[in-house]
Write a protein that holds these residues in place. Structure first.
Motif, PDB file in Angstrom:
ATOM      1  N   LYS A 132      -5.844   3.109   7.991  1.00 27.74           N
ATOM      2  CA  LYS A 132      -7.275   3.391   8.033  1.00 27.74           C
ATOM      3  C   LYS A 132      -7.740   3.995   6.705  1.00 27.74           C
ATOM      4  O   LYS A 132      -7.061   4.851   6.139  1.00 27.74           O
ATOM      5  CB  LYS A 132      -7.585   4.345   9.180  1.00 27.74           C
ATOM      6  CG  LYS A 132      -7.178   3.800  10.543  1.00 27.74           C
ATOM      7  CD  LYS A 132      -7.370   4.841  11.635  1.00 27.74           C
ATOM      8  CE  LYS A 132      -6.899   4.303  12.987  1.00 27.74           C
ATOM      9  NZ  LYS A 132      -6.994   5.321  14.057  1.00 27.74           N
ATOM     10  N   ALA A 133      -8.912   3.562   6.242  1.00 24.67           N
ATOM     11  CA  ALA A 133      -9.413   4.037   4.952  1.00 24.67           C
ATOM     12  C   ALA A 133      -9.581   5.550   4.928  1.00 24.67           C
ATOM     13  O   ALA A 133      -9.362   6.195   3.898  1.00 24.67           O
ATOM     14  CB  ALA A 133     -10.736   3.353   4.632  1.00 24.67           C
ATOM     15  N   SER A 134      -9.919   6.135   6.058  1.00 22.80           N
ATOM     16  CA  SER A 134     -10.170   7.576   6.103  1.00 22.80           C
ATOM     17  C   SER A 134      -8.903   8.401   5.992  1.00 22.80           C
ATOM     18  O   SER A 134      -8.912   9.525   5.484  1.00 22.80           O
ATOM     19  CB  SER A 134     -10.906   7.935   7.402  1.00 22.80           C
ATOM     20  OG  SER A 134     -10.135   7.545   8.530  1.00 22.80           O
TER      21      SER A 134
ATOM     22  N   LYS B  79      -2.472   5.546  -3.212  1.00 23.17           N
ATOM     23  CA  LYS B  79      -3.423   6.584  -2.820  1.00 23.17           C
ATOM     24  C   LYS B  79      -2.677   7.868  -2.499  1.00 23.17           C
ATOM     25  O   LYS B  79      -1.701   7.866  -1.740  1.00 23.17           O
ATOM     26  CB  LYS B  79      -4.239   6.145  -1.593  1.00 23.17           C
ATOM     27  CG  LYS B  79      -5.306   7.133  -1.166  1.00 23.17           C
ATOM     28  CD  LYS B  79      -6.092   6.591   0.021  1.00 23.17           C
ATOM     29  CE  LYS B  79      -7.175   7.554   0.471  1.00 23.17           C
ATOM     30  NZ  LYS B  79      -7.954   6.999   1.633  1.00 23.17           N
TER      31      LYS B  79
ATOM     32  N   ILE C 120      -4.840   3.666   3.747  1.00 21.06           N
ATOM     33  CA  ILE C 120      -5.347   2.535   2.987  1.00 21.06           C
ATOM     34  C   ILE C 120      -5.588   1.377   3.946  1.00 21.06           C
ATOM     35  O   ILE C 120      -4.658   0.936   4.637  1.00 21.06           O
ATOM     36  CB  ILE C 120      -4.347   2.088   1.893  1.00 21.06           C
ATOM     37  CG1 ILE C 120      -4.047   3.242   0.938  1.00 21.06           C
ATOM     38  CG2 ILE C 120      -4.902   0.890   1.127  1.00 21.06           C
ATOM     39  CD1 ILE C 120      -2.913   2.940  -0.045  1.00 21.06           C
ATOM     40  N   ALA C 121      -6.822   0.898   4.014  1.00 19.92           N
ATOM     41  CA  ALA C 121      -7.134  -0.235   4.881  1.00 19.92           C
ATOM     42  C   ALA C 121      -6.469  -1.498   4.335  1.00 19.92           C
ATOM     43  O   ALA C 121      -6.315  -1.659   3.121  1.00 19.92           O
ATOM     44  CB  ALA C 121      -8.639  -0.424   4.963  1.00 19.92           C
TER      45      ALA C 121
ATOM     46  N   THR D  59      -5.693  -5.226   2.976  1.00 27.64           N
ATOM     47  CA  THR D  59      -6.389  -6.198   2.139  1.00 27.64           C
ATOM     48  C   THR D  59      -6.321  -7.568   2.796  1.00 27.64           C
ATOM     49  O   THR D  59      -5.221  -8.064   3.069  1.00 27.64           O
ATOM     50  CB  THR D  59      -5.734  -6.272   0.744  1.00 27.64           C
ATOM     51  OG1 THR D  59      -5.821  -4.993   0.116  1.00 27.64           O
ATOM     52  CG2 THR D  59      -6.414  -7.318  -0.116  1.00 27.64           C
TER      53      THR D  59
ATOM     54  N   ASN E 134       0.851  -1.185   0.000  1.00 33.47           N
ATOM     55  CA  ASN E 134       0.000   0.000   0.000  1.00 33.47           C
ATOM     56  C   ASN E 134       0.888   1.238   0.000  1.00 33.47           C
ATOM     57  O   ASN E 134       1.625   1.470   0.956  1.00 33.47           O
ATOM     58  CB  ASN E 134      -0.908  -0.008   1.238  1.00 33.47           C
ATOM     59  CG  ASN E 134      -1.737  -1.281   1.330  1.00 33.47           C
ATOM     60  OD1 ASN E 134      -2.628  -1.502   0.539  1.00 33.47           O
ATOM     61  ND2 ASN E 134      -1.416  -2.121   2.311  1.00 33.47           N
TER      62      ASN E 134
END
Length: 315
Positions: free
Chosen positions: A159-161, A144, A164-165, A167, A85
């Motif tokens: 974290k997605a917020s 990202k 990157i969360a 996988t 990520n």
């Protein structure tokens, strides 16, 4: 041989490597940047957030001990899928696929004893140097853009917020490449932690062997060290003066070693053994670390047997 002791409740430690400009001691060579660790602070925060963490870690340690005693270790080839990520604010932080693949290549060499410096292991330790026999395959890269200037050890990158969360972390090793602040090189989560934060974080300037990497952490060994933690290895000095790393075939170290110490470097602990400064779980520069021991191999292998904490990765 070291006496192996079951760990206290604080056995499980997340690891964070830092570099600073403190001058090395006489036992260390001329590296101007040094690895260091803020793991105790990270551990304290994790324990406060999750009071059951210590109990889970102790159960994993008991399982590991029994698996090693009873020979319940994997006989096949463990292959770990990896998702990288990449979080970037600048073009340089958006590291290339070539840089990412160079890190996977280093992991495969270091965990399979095909690294070119493996033959540099001193004769004293030749009988315990290990081919761990675990391989890594790059499954995918997730990228990202972020407005975050630098990340810390608070797991915001996971974290997605804010990042990157991970996988499918129960079957995939997630690695995060990002700009880590405070001179941090990386940190890893030991088995038993929350799946939502499981994996390894590496500063983009220490990720792989090409692109943005910078000496003396330019040979991909930060990730080798961190993945060692992810596979349940402790620092070789046991995070205490003359402490235990729960491995019987690694010498007792006074403390962490930095730079590239001259061999032999003697411990002042009981028996004054020669320290295994070239072990991946010490704090030497990348070019100064190039081996795991058979005891460490056994600890890692115990994770993947039926009932082991990473058995879901399969064989």
């Amino acid at each position: 041989m070291k006496k192996i002791m079951l760990p206290a409740l604080a056995f499980m430690m997340l690891f964070s490597c830092q570099n600073d400009t403190t001058e090395t001691t006489a036992q260390n060579t001329s590296a101007s940047l040094r690895r260091g660790c803020a793991s105790q602070e990270v551990l304290d925060a994790q324990m406060k957030a999750d009071p059951t963490l210590a109990l889970r870690m102790n159960k994993i340690e008991e399982f590991t001990k029994n698996a090693m005693l009873n020979g319940r270790l994997v006989n096949g080839k463990v292959q770990i899928p990896v998702v990288v990520n990449v979080l970037y604010r600048t073009t340089a932080e958006n590291i290339s696929l070539a840089q990412i693949q160079s890190q996977i290549d280093v992991l495969n060499k270091d965990f399979n004893a095909t690294n070119s410096d493996f033959n540099s292991v001193p004769a004293l330790f030749s009988g315990v140097k290990a081919n761990v026999g675990i391989s890594f395959v790059l499954q995918s890269v997730v990228r990202k853009a972020t407005t975050t200037t630098s990340f810390s050890t608070n797991d915001a990158m996971k974290k997605a917020s804010t990042g990157i969360a991970p996988t499918t972390p129960t079957t995939v090793l997630n690695m995060w490449s990002c700009n880590l602040g405070g001179g941090i090189l990386g940190y890893a989560q030991f088995p038993g932690g929350a799946s939502s934060t499981d994996g390894v974080v590496i500063d983009n300037n220490a990720f792989g062997t090409t692109g943005t990497v910078a000496a003396p952490f330019n040979l991909g060994r930060t990730a080798t060290h961190e993945v060692g933690h992810w596979m349940n290895l402790r620092h070789i000095w046991g995070d205490a003066t003359c402490g235990s790393d729960l491995v019987s075939d690694t010498p007792t170290h006074n403390d962490a070693n930095y730079g590239v110490p001259a061999y032999p470097h003697y411990s002042t602990c009981t028996g004054t053994p020669v320290e295994m400064t070239m072990n991946y779980m010490d704090y030497t520069d990348d070019r100064g670390m190039y081996m795991f021991s058979n005891g460490q191999k056994s600890r890692m292998a115990a994770l993947f047997v039926s009932g082991g904490s990473r058995a879901s990765f399969g064989i």
